[in-house]
Motif scaffolding. Structure first.
Motif, PDB file in Angstrom:
ATOM      1  N   VAL A   1      13.719 -24.887  23.163  1.00  0.00           N
ATOM      2  CA  VAL A   1      14.137 -24.634  21.783  1.00  0.00           C
ATOM      3  C   VAL A   1      15.563 -24.091  21.759  1.00  0.00           C
ATOM      4  CG1 VAL A   1      13.699 -23.203  19.749  1.00  0.00           C
ATOM      5  CG2 VAL A   1      11.794 -24.304  20.946  1.00  0.00           C
TER       6      VAL A   1
ATOM      7  N   PHE B   1       9.401 -23.436  24.285  1.00  0.00           N
ATOM      8  CA  PHE B   1       9.465 -24.763  24.897  1.00  0.00           C
ATOM      9  C   PHE B   1       8.421 -25.669  24.272  1.00  0.00           C
ATOM     10  CE2 PHE B   1       8.301 -27.921  28.099  1.00  0.00           C
ATOM     11  CZ  PHE B   1       9.546 -28.389  28.490  1.00  0.00           C
ATOM     12  N   HIS B   2       8.861 -26.871  23.876  1.00  0.00           N
ATOM     13  CA  HIS B   2       7.954 -27.896  23.363  1.00  0.00           C
ATOM     14  C   HIS B   2       7.880 -29.020  24.387  1.00  0.00           C
ATOM     15  CE1 HIS B   2       7.359 -26.340  19.309  1.00  0.00           C
ATOM     16  NE2 HIS B   2       8.643 -26.035  19.284  1.00  0.00           N
ATOM     17  N   PRO B   3       6.689 -29.438  24.788  1.00  0.00           N
ATOM     18  CA  PRO B   3       6.582 -30.508  25.787  1.00  0.00           C
ATOM     19  C   PRO B   3       7.298 -31.791  25.386  1.00  0.00           C
ATOM     20  CG  PRO B   3       4.467 -29.432  25.479  1.00  0.00           C
ATOM     21  CD  PRO B   3       5.374 -28.894  24.411  1.00  0.00           C
ATOM     22  N   ASP B   4       7.362 -32.068  24.080  1.00  0.00           N
ATOM     23  CA  ASP B   4       7.990 -33.315  23.642  1.00  0.00           C
ATOM     24  C   ASP B   4       9.481 -33.165  23.367  1.00  0.00           C
ATOM     25  OD1 ASP B   4       7.367 -31.622  21.576  1.00  0.00           O
ATOM     26  OD2 ASP B   4       7.014 -33.221  20.109  1.00  0.00           O
ATOM     27  N   ARG B   5       9.936 -31.962  22.979  1.00  0.00           N
ATOM     28  CA  ARG B   5      11.347 -31.768  22.622  1.00  0.00           C
ATOM     29  C   ARG B   5      12.118 -30.917  23.626  1.00  0.00           C
ATOM     30  NH1 ARG B   5       9.064 -30.140  17.736  1.00  0.00           N
ATOM     31  NH2 ARG B   5      10.130 -28.132  17.871  1.00  0.00           N
TER      32      ARG B   5
ATOM     33  N   GLY C   1      12.620 -23.539  29.200  1.00  0.00           N
ATOM     34  CA  GLY C   1      12.851 -22.813  27.960  1.00  0.00           C
ATOM     35  C   GLY C   1      13.345 -21.396  28.129  1.00  0.00           C
TER      36      GLY C   1
ATOM     37  N   THR D   1       8.032 -19.974  19.940  1.00  0.00           N
ATOM     38  CA  THR D   1       7.693 -20.963  20.959  1.00  0.00           C
ATOM     39  C   THR D   1       8.987 -21.394  21.625  1.00  0.00           C
ATOM     40  OG1 THR D   1       5.782 -21.744  19.691  1.00  0.00           O
ATOM     41  CG2 THR D   1       6.644 -23.203  21.419  1.00  0.00           C
TER      42      THR D   1
END
Length: 428
Positions: free
Chosen positions: A415, A408-412, A350, A406
């Motif tokens: 960003v 960085f999303h673990p699932d997506r 990210g 945020t």
């Protein structure tokens, strides 16, 4: 890989397209025997000078009626005189343009006849040397009498292949007039170019200026040659790293590389791309995919504009102020004054490298990196700025803190994506 040059036979037609000179590395200029006159040679030389194209003498049998494509019964002594006269004629006009003639290439039937006859080859080379000296490079077949004569005379020798000509099973050219002799299909020209260059047997590839669709063919070959010249490095059994060509759109490059059969991931940075693939299914030449993208840009998904709220409270803000000679408020104002583009994503999941920073607040990295930078710290270094998504070591100058973001999303995943646009908004 050594650069392979595109040479184009030019100065032959009255309505010749100037774009051919811009595409050619070397222009083979007709010297008046099979085509051309002083006016056409002057125009060709002027276009070479305009586009930075190297000039090549293109002597022929004296056969305007047959366009130099008929073998004539000429003694070696007479042939030497004819070749010397033609090359000297071009050299005289080139001196008026202050342009060197660094190459020579026999045309048409003379090319093939001389390569099969040591006596004719010596006559051609001796005529070239008489007019142009020994500092020129002879363009000709990879092997044969012409190559031997050039070497014996101390000339350079550029091994040539043809992008727009079909070949027989033994590798020789299909005679003109027979089916498949002249190729106008772009895919076939590209295939020929790849075969010739990756086979390692040629230094230059030819496109004939009188082939139908010559401009499109030349553009295809030039783009292919430039792509194949890009450095390519193997990173084990399942990855390749390649240098990205200048001017390519990074997000489109990532998408094109990722779409190659066998590729499981493609990572694009500012100057390189890494392609990860199944070792049992290596992708076809990835550099050609980038070449097609340069030639035929594709539409990419619309980029996102993200506004990040920042409190300018970083521990290095005062030092940046001192180094730039600006007050703290001016540093913050310049940092928020422009829109940034995500140049690449890396270092941490990210972490987006954003550019370009205003030159007035460009500062180098810290001489000694911190062992811990807090999450959401906003940093600058060189011409880049960015937000640390997690606590980590880091060497950038910290000027603020991003709020409610945020990265960085673990699932997506990340960003901020390649090509996205970012603005910073100051919060006191």
């Amino acid at each position: 890989m050594t650069e392979c040059l595109l040479n184009i036979d030019l100065g032959e037609l009255p309505d010749e397209d100037e774009r051919l000179y811009a595409l050619a590395h070397v222009a083979n200029i007709a010297c008046g025997a099979h085509a051309g006159d002083d006016a056409s040679m002057r125009r060709a030389l002027a276009l070479c000078a305009r586009h930075g194209t190297r000039a090549c003498a293109h002597p022929s049998y004296e056969d305007r009626e047959g366009f130099g494509r008929r073998a004539l019964d000429v003694t070696p002594q007479v042939l030497r005189q004819q070749v010397a006269h033609q090359c000297a004629r071009l050299a005289r006009l080139a001196r008026e343009e202050r342009l060197p003639v660094g190459y020579a290439k026999p045309h048409g039937a003379l090319y093939h006849a001389a390569n099969a006859s040591p006596a004719l080859a010596r006559a051609v080379v001796d005529g070239i040397v008489e007019a142009l000296g020994t500092g020129v490079t002879l363009i000709g077949p990879p092997t044969g009498a012409l190559a031997d004569a050039a070497t014996d005379a101390g000339l350079g020798h550029a091994r040539e292949g043809f992008a727009d000509r079909g070949t027989l099973p033994d590798g020789s050219l299909i005679p003109r007039g027979q089916p498949g002799a002249v190729l106008t299909d772009l895919a076939k020209a590209r295939e020929n170019t790849v075969r010739l260059v990756t086979g390692g047997g040629v230094d230059t590839v030819c496109v004939h200026g009188d082939t139908p669709g010559a401009v499109e063919l030349a553009r295809e070959v030039r783009t292919t040659l430039e792509a194949l010249a890009l450095p390519l490095e193997s990173l084990g059994d399942g990855a390749l790293r390649l240098v990205l060509p200048a001017g390519i759109e990074r997000r489109a490059a990532r998408d094109v590389l990722h779409a190659l059969e066998g590729v499981v991931d493609a990572v694009v940075t500012e100057e390189h791309a890494c392609v990860y693939f199944d070792p049992d299914r290596p992708p076809a030449e990835p550099r050609l995919a980038l070449a097609r993208l340069l030639r035929e840009p594709v539409a990419t998904q619309a980029t996102t504009l993200v506004t990040l709220r920042v409190r300018y409270d970083g521990p290095d803000l005062e030092k940046v102020s001192e180094r730039t000679g600006l007050c703290v408020d001016a540093v913050a104002r310049l940092h928020t004054a422009r829109e940034y583009t995500v140049r690449c994503v890396g270092f941490l999941p990210g972490f987006a490298y954003l550019g370009e920073l205003d030159p007035r607040i460009v500062v180098p990295r810290l001489p000694t990196p911190r062992t811990r930078v807090p999450a959401l710290a906003v940093g600058i270094a060189g011409g880049r700025t960015g937000v640390y998504p997690f606590a980590s070591p880091g060497g950038w100058n910290l000027i603020g803190t991003a709020l409610d973001f945020t990265a960085f999303h673990p699932d997506r995943g990340a960003v901020l994506q390649l090509g996205d646009r970012v603005r910073f908004e100051r919060v006191d």
